[in-house]
Design a protein around this motif. Structure first.
Motif, PDB file in Angstrom:
ATOM      1  N   GLY A 138      45.215  30.725  39.466  1.00 22.96           N
ATOM      2  CA  GLY A 138      43.858  31.219  39.626  1.00 22.96           C
ATOM      3  C   GLY A 138      43.807  32.718  39.870  1.00 22.96           C
ATOM      4  N   PHE A 139      44.753  33.231  40.672  1.00 21.39           N
ATOM      5  CA  PHE A 139      44.837  34.679  40.907  1.00 21.39           C
ATOM      6  C   PHE A 139      45.133  35.394  39.599  1.00 21.39           C
ATOM      7  CE2 PHE A 139      45.926  38.730  42.449  1.00 21.39           C
ATOM      8  CZ  PHE A 139      45.690  38.822  43.815  1.00 21.39           C
ATOM      9  N   TRP A 140      46.095  34.895  38.861  1.00 19.57           N
ATOM     10  CA  TRP A 140      46.473  35.478  37.567  1.00 19.57           C
ATOM     11  C   TRP A 140      45.270  35.516  36.626  1.00 19.57           C
ATOM     12  CZ3 TRP A 140      50.797  32.947  34.018  1.00 19.57           C
ATOM     13  CH2 TRP A 140      50.938  33.712  32.845  1.00 19.57           C
ATOM     14  N   LYS A 177      47.698  50.247  37.231  1.00 16.22           N
ATOM     15  CA  LYS A 177      46.403  49.783  37.684  1.00 16.22           C
ATOM     16  C   LYS A 177      45.873  48.699  36.752  1.00 16.22           C
ATOM     17  CE  LYS A 177      46.088  52.766  41.058  1.00 16.22           C
ATOM     18  NZ  LYS A 177      46.083  52.343  42.478  1.00 16.22           N
ATOM     19  N   GLY A 178      45.154  47.740  37.355  1.00 17.38           N
ATOM     20  CA  GLY A 178      44.538  46.703  36.550  1.00 17.38           C
ATOM     21  C   GLY A 178      45.528  45.610  36.154  1.00 17.38           C
ATOM     22  N   TYR A 179      45.117  44.820  35.173  1.00 21.81           N
ATOM     23  CA  TYR A 179      45.897  43.658  34.748  1.00 21.81           C
ATOM     24  C   TYR A 179      47.013  44.072  33.798  1.00 21.81           C
ATOM     25  CZ  TYR A 179      47.131  39.460  32.119  1.00 21.81           C
ATOM     26  OH  TYR A 179      47.826  38.440  31.512  1.00 21.81           O
ATOM     27  N   PHE A 232      38.993  34.433  45.558  1.00 19.06           N
ATOM     28  CA  PHE A 232      38.325  35.085  46.682  1.00 19.06           C
ATOM     29  C   PHE A 232      39.057  36.364  47.088  1.00 19.06           C
ATOM     30  CE2 PHE A 232      38.430  35.411  51.402  1.00 19.06           C
ATOM     31  CZ  PHE A 232      37.125  35.848  51.616  1.00 19.06           C
ATOM     32  N   TYR A 233      40.393  36.303  47.176  1.00 20.82           N
ATOM     33  CA  TYR A 233      41.152  37.499  47.541  1.00 20.82           C
ATOM     34  C   TYR A 233      40.936  38.628  46.517  1.00 20.82           C
ATOM     35  CZ  TYR A 233      43.678  34.199  50.556  1.00 20.82           C
ATOM     36  OH  TYR A 233      44.008  33.251  51.490  1.00 20.82           O
ATOM     37  N   VAL A 234      40.936  38.252  45.242  1.00 26.94           N
ATOM     38  CA  VAL A 234      40.719  39.259  44.192  1.00 26.94           C
ATOM     39  C   VAL A 234      39.329  39.867  44.326  1.00 26.94           C
ATOM     40  CG1 VAL A 234      40.560  39.649  41.704  1.00 26.94           C
ATOM     41  CG2 VAL A 234      42.337  38.154  42.617  1.00 26.94           C
ATOM     42  N   ASP A 235      38.320  39.020  44.525  1.00 24.81           N
ATOM     43  CA  ASP A 235      36.943  39.513  44.610  1.00 24.81           C
ATOM     44  C   ASP A 235      36.702  40.345  45.864  1.00 24.81           C
ATOM     45  OD1 ASP A 235      36.374  38.274  42.223  1.00 24.81           O
ATOM     46  OD2 ASP A 235      35.517  36.475  43.134  1.00 24.81           O
ATOM     47  N   MET A 236      37.464  40.082  46.945  1.00 21.80           N
ATOM     48  CA  MET A 236      37.324  40.861  48.179  1.00 21.80           C
ATOM     49  C   MET A 236      38.101  42.181  48.127  1.00 21.80           C
ATOM     50  SD  MET A 236      35.259  39.322  50.317  1.00 21.80           S
ATOM     51  CE  MET A 236      34.293  38.889  48.856  1.00 21.80           C
ATOM     52  N   GLY A 237      38.829  42.412  47.046  1.00 19.14           N
ATOM     53  CA  GLY A 237      39.519  43.673  46.877  1.00 19.14           C
ATOM     54  C   GLY A 237      40.926  43.723  47.429  1.00 19.14           C
ATOM     55  N   THR A 259      32.631  37.702  55.316  1.00 15.82           N
ATOM     56  CA  THR A 259      31.651  38.688  55.777  1.00 15.82           C
ATOM     57  C   THR A 259      32.297  40.012  56.166  1.00 15.82           C
ATOM     58  OG1 THR A 259      31.780  38.016  58.124  1.00 15.82           O
ATOM     59  CG2 THR A 259      30.261  36.797  56.693  1.00 15.82           C
ATOM     60  N   ARG A 260      33.636  40.074  56.160  1.00  6.51           N
ATOM     61  CA  ARG A 260      34.349  41.259  56.630  1.00  6.51           C
ATOM     62  C   ARG A 260      34.703  42.236  55.517  1.00  6.51           C
ATOM     63  NH1 ARG A 260      34.450  42.215  61.910  1.00  6.51           N
ATOM     64  NH2 ARG A 260      36.483  43.230  61.671  1.00  6.51           N
ATOM     65  N   GLY A 261      34.610  41.787  54.273  1.00  6.75           N
ATOM     66  CA  GLY A 261      35.028  42.655  53.186  1.00  6.75           C
ATOM     67  C   GLY A 261      36.544  42.790  53.154  1.00  6.75           C
ATOM     68  N   HIS A 262      37.014  43.988  52.830  1.00  3.73           N
ATOM     69  CA  HIS A 262      38.455  44.223  52.728  1.00  3.73           C
ATOM     70  C   HIS A 262      39.006  44.561  54.113  1.00  3.73           C
ATOM     71  CE1 HIS A 262      42.188  46.472  51.765  1.00  3.73           C
ATOM     72  NE2 HIS A 262      42.263  45.607  50.761  1.00  3.73           N
ATOM     73  N   ASP A 263      39.466  43.523  54.848  1.00  7.50           N
ATOM     74  CA  ASP A 263      39.961  43.675  56.219  1.00  7.50           C
ATOM     75  C   ASP A 263      41.314  42.968  56.311  1.00  7.50           C
ATOM     76  OD1 ASP A 263      40.522  43.601  58.938  1.00  7.50           O
ATOM     77  OD2 ASP A 263      38.432  43.319  59.522  1.00  7.50           O
TER      78      ASP A 263
END
Length: 537
Positions: free
Chosen positions: A52-54, A195-197, A365-370, A427-431
Motif C-alpha cells: 500500500g505504501f509503494w 525525490k518522489g517515486y 496514512f503515513y504517506v498522506d501525513m508527509g 490531528t497532529r500532522g507531521h509529528d
C-alpha cells in the motif's frame, strides 16, 4: 520414536515460578519456532501494508489500494485446501522431508518466486502483473501457514503451546517489521537523495525480501519432522473409504463439477475484483457454487476419517480424501463444543477486526501525513521492534500464568485504544515524536493480543486434525476483517482519517462482549482437545 501416550488423569500441578515460566523460551523447539514465525510473517505486509505504501507513493488512489487488499482473502479461504496440505503427499519431497516440512518448503519457494515477480513489475506501467504475483504470494503464504500451524501444534505438548505461540508471534512480528520498516529503509537507501517515486528502490527492496525467505527454507531443511500419526489405522481407513467410494460408481458428478467451478472461479474473480473488472456479486456466486458442490459431495459420499492418498494420480481416493478430511475436522469441533461452538467461532471471526481494517490504510496514512520512508522505517525498526518483543513475550508469559482468555481480553482492550491513538495522530500532522508513541503502543498491544490469540486457537484444535482445524480457525479470523478492510480506502475518501480510526476502535466493542461470554463458558477445568485430558484454563 512414537510419542508417549498422554496420561488420563494428571495430578494437579503447583503454579509455575516465574523463572520456570520464562526458561521455556530457551528450549530448541521454541527457538526454532521463532525463526519459522519469521518466515510466516514476511509475506503478509509485502502484499498488503507495505504494498500500500509503494502504490500510494506511485500515485495509485486510496480506493484502489483498499480493493487490492482483497488479495488477503486468500488467508481467509485457506481452509478449502487445508485438507490437502494436511494429508496429500508431494511427489519426492514428502518421502524425503515428511508431510509437514515438504509443504513448508514448497510454499516457501513459491513465495520467493512471487516476490521476485512483484519486484519486476512497476505499478505505474501496469498494475495487473503486481496483482497476479501478489495473489501467488498470498496463496503460497496461506499454504505455508497451514503447514506451519500443524508443525507447531504437533511439535510440543499442550503446556508449551503458549510459549511456542509467543515465539512464533515474536518471529512473525519481527518479519513484519523487516517487511515494513526494512523495505522502506532499503528502498530509500537505493534512491538516496532522489525525490518522489523511484521504481528502482522498490524493485531492489522486494528482491531482498525474496532472499530473506531463505531463513525459513534453511530452518525447514534443518528441522525434524514431528512424530507421524498411526499409519496402520489410516491405512485401514483409506481402504474402507476407497471401497465405499468405488461402489458409488461416480467419479465426475454435479457436486464435483460445482466444487471445481466454484474454487476455480474464486481464484480468477479475486484477481479481477482487485483490478476493478469484476464485482463482489460474481465472487459470491462462485463461493456459492463451491459451497453447494462440497455439500453435495458430503451427501453423496457420507462421512469418515481423514485419509492419506494411496498413490499420486488416483483420482477416486483423492476426491474421497478431499470430502472426508474437510468434513471430519469441522464436525469434531462442533461435537466437542456443542451449543458453544457458534460463540467460539464468532469470537474468532471478529477478534482482530480492529487491527486488520485499520492496518490497510496505515501506510497510505503515513504517506498522506508527509512522513518519509526513512522516518517510518526508523520508528518501526527501533521503537516498534522493542515493543513487539516486549508484547510477544509478556503476552505468552501472562497466558501461561493467568490463562489465555484473560490476556485475550486485555489484548482486545489495548488494540482498540491504540486505534484511538491513530485518530489523535491524524490531528497532529507531521509529528515524528507522536508517531513514535503511537507505533510503540500499537506494537505492544498487537504483540500481546497476537500471542494470546494464537495460544487460544491452538488450544481449540484436536491433534488428529491439527492442520485443517487451525486453518479453519485462522481463515475465519481473517475472512470478515479482510472483506471489510477492502472498503477502507473508500471510507477514508468519504469521511477522513479521524473518523476512520475512531470507527475501527469501535469495532472492538463486540469483541470484548464475546470474550466475556467465552469466559463464562470455560470452566476452571476443561477438556483439552489435543489429548482429551483435563487442563487448567
Amino acid at each position: 520414536m512414537p510419542p508417549e501416550a498422554p496420561a488420563t488423569s494428571p495430578a494437579p500441578s503447583a503454579p509455575r515460578s516465574w523463572l520456570a515460566t520464562l526458561k521455556v523460551y530457551t528450549e530448541p523447539v521454541v527457538l526454532r519456532m521463532l525463526l519459522l514465525g519469521f518466515s510466516a510473517g514476511l509475506p503478509l505486509l509485502l502484499v498488503l501494508g507495505t504494498l500500500g505504501f509503494w502504490l500510494r507513493e506511485a500515485g495509485i488512489d486510496r480506493k484502489t489500494i483498499g480493493y487490492l487488499s482483497w488479495v488477503g482473502l486468500a488467508y481467509g479461504l485457506k481452509w478449502a485446501w487445508a485438507p490437502l496440505v494436511d494429508r496429500l503427499p508431494l511427489p519426492i519431497l514428502t518421502r524425503v522431508l515428511g508431510q509437514r516440512r515438504s509443504w513448508l518448503l514448497f510454499a516457501q519457494l513459491a513465495i520467493m518466486g512471487g516476490l521476485i515477480g512483484m519486484a519486476m513489475s512497476d505499478p505505474t506501467v501496469a498494475l495487473r502483473p503486481i496483482v497476479i504475483c501478489a495473489l501467488m504470494v498470498a496463496f503460497a503464504s496461506a499454504t505455508q501457514d497451514i503447514a506451519l500451524d500443524a508443525f507447531r501444534i504437533e511439535s510440543a505438548e499442550t503446556d508449551k503451546q503458549a510459549a511456542l505461540a509467543a515465539a512464533y508471534q515474536t518471529g512473525y512480528r519481527l518479519a513484519m517489521i523487516w517487511a515494513g520498516a526494512g523495505v522502506l529503509w532499503i528502498a530509500a537507501g537505493i534512491t538516496e537523495g532522489a525525490k518522489g517515486y523511484i521504481y528502482a528502490g522498490w524493485q531492489g527492496a522486494y528482491v531482498v525480501m525474496a532472499a530473506s525467505m531463505l531463513v525459513g527454507v534453511i530452518i525447514t531443511l534443518a528441522s525434524r519432522e514431528p512424530a507421524p500419526r498411526d499409519l496402520e489405522a489410516e491405512r485401514a481407513e483409506r481402504q474402507t473409504v476407497a471401497q465405499t467410494f468405488s461402489t458409488q460408481g461416480i467419479v465426475f458428478s454435479w457436486p464435483l463439477l460445482l466444487a471445481m467451478i466454484g474454487v476455480g472461479g474464486l481464484l480468477v474473480t479475486m484477481a479481477r475484483v482487485t483490478l476493478g473488472s469484476a464485482t463482489m456479486a460474481e465472487f459470491l456466486v462462485f463461493a456459492g457454487c463451491a459451497a453447494v458442490g462440497f455439500v453435495g459431495l458430503d451427501r453423496r459420499w457420507g462421512t469418515g476419517a481423514p485419509l492419506r492418498l494411496p498413490a499420486p494420480g488416483a483420482i477416486t481416493p483423492l476426491l474421497a480424501h478431499m470430502n472426508l478430511s474437510a468434513y471430519r475436522p469441522f464436525a469434531d469441533f462442533i461435537v466437542r463444543n456443542g451449543r458453544h461452538a457458534l460463540l467460539i467461532l464468532a469470537l474468532i471471526a471478529i477478534y482482530r477486526i480492529s487491527d486488520v481494517v485499520m492496518g490497510i490504510m496505515a501506510n497510505p496514512f503515513y504517506v498522506d501525513m508527509g512522513y518519509t520512508k526513512e522516518e517510518v522505517a526508523a520508528v518501526s525498526k527501533v521503537y516498534g521492534l522493542i515493543m513487539t518483543l516486549v508484547g510477544g513475550f509478556v503476552g505468552g508469559a501472562l497466558a501461561l500464568r493467568f490463562g489465555v482468555l484473560r490476556v485475550l481480553f486485555l489484548g482486545a482492550v489495548l488494540s482498540a485504544l491504540t486505534n484511538l491513538l491513530f485518530s489523535w495522530l491524524a490531528t497532529r500532522g507531521h509529528d515524528v515524536t507522536a508517531l513514535i508513541w503511537v507505533i510503540s503502543a500499537d506494537n505492544l498491544a498487537s504483540g500481546m493480543a497476537g500471542a494470546a490469540f494464537i495460544a487460544y486457537l491452538s488450544s481449540l484444535t484436536n491433534l488428529q486434525y491439527s492442520a485443517t482445524q487451525y486453518a479453519l480457525f485462522s481463515s475465519i479470523m481473517l475472512l470478515l476483517p479482510k472483506y471489510v478492510a477492502g472498503f477502507s480506502g473508500a471510507f477514508v475518501d468519504a469521511y477522513g482519517y479521524v473518523t476512520f480510526f475512531n470507527s475501527t476502535a469501535a469495532l472492538g466493542v463486540p469483541v470484548l462482549i464475546l470474550i466475556l461470554l467465552a469466559m463464562r463458558y470455560h470452566p476452571n477445568k476443561a477438556a483439552d482437545p489435543r489429548t482429551d485430558t483435563p487442563k487448567e484454563t
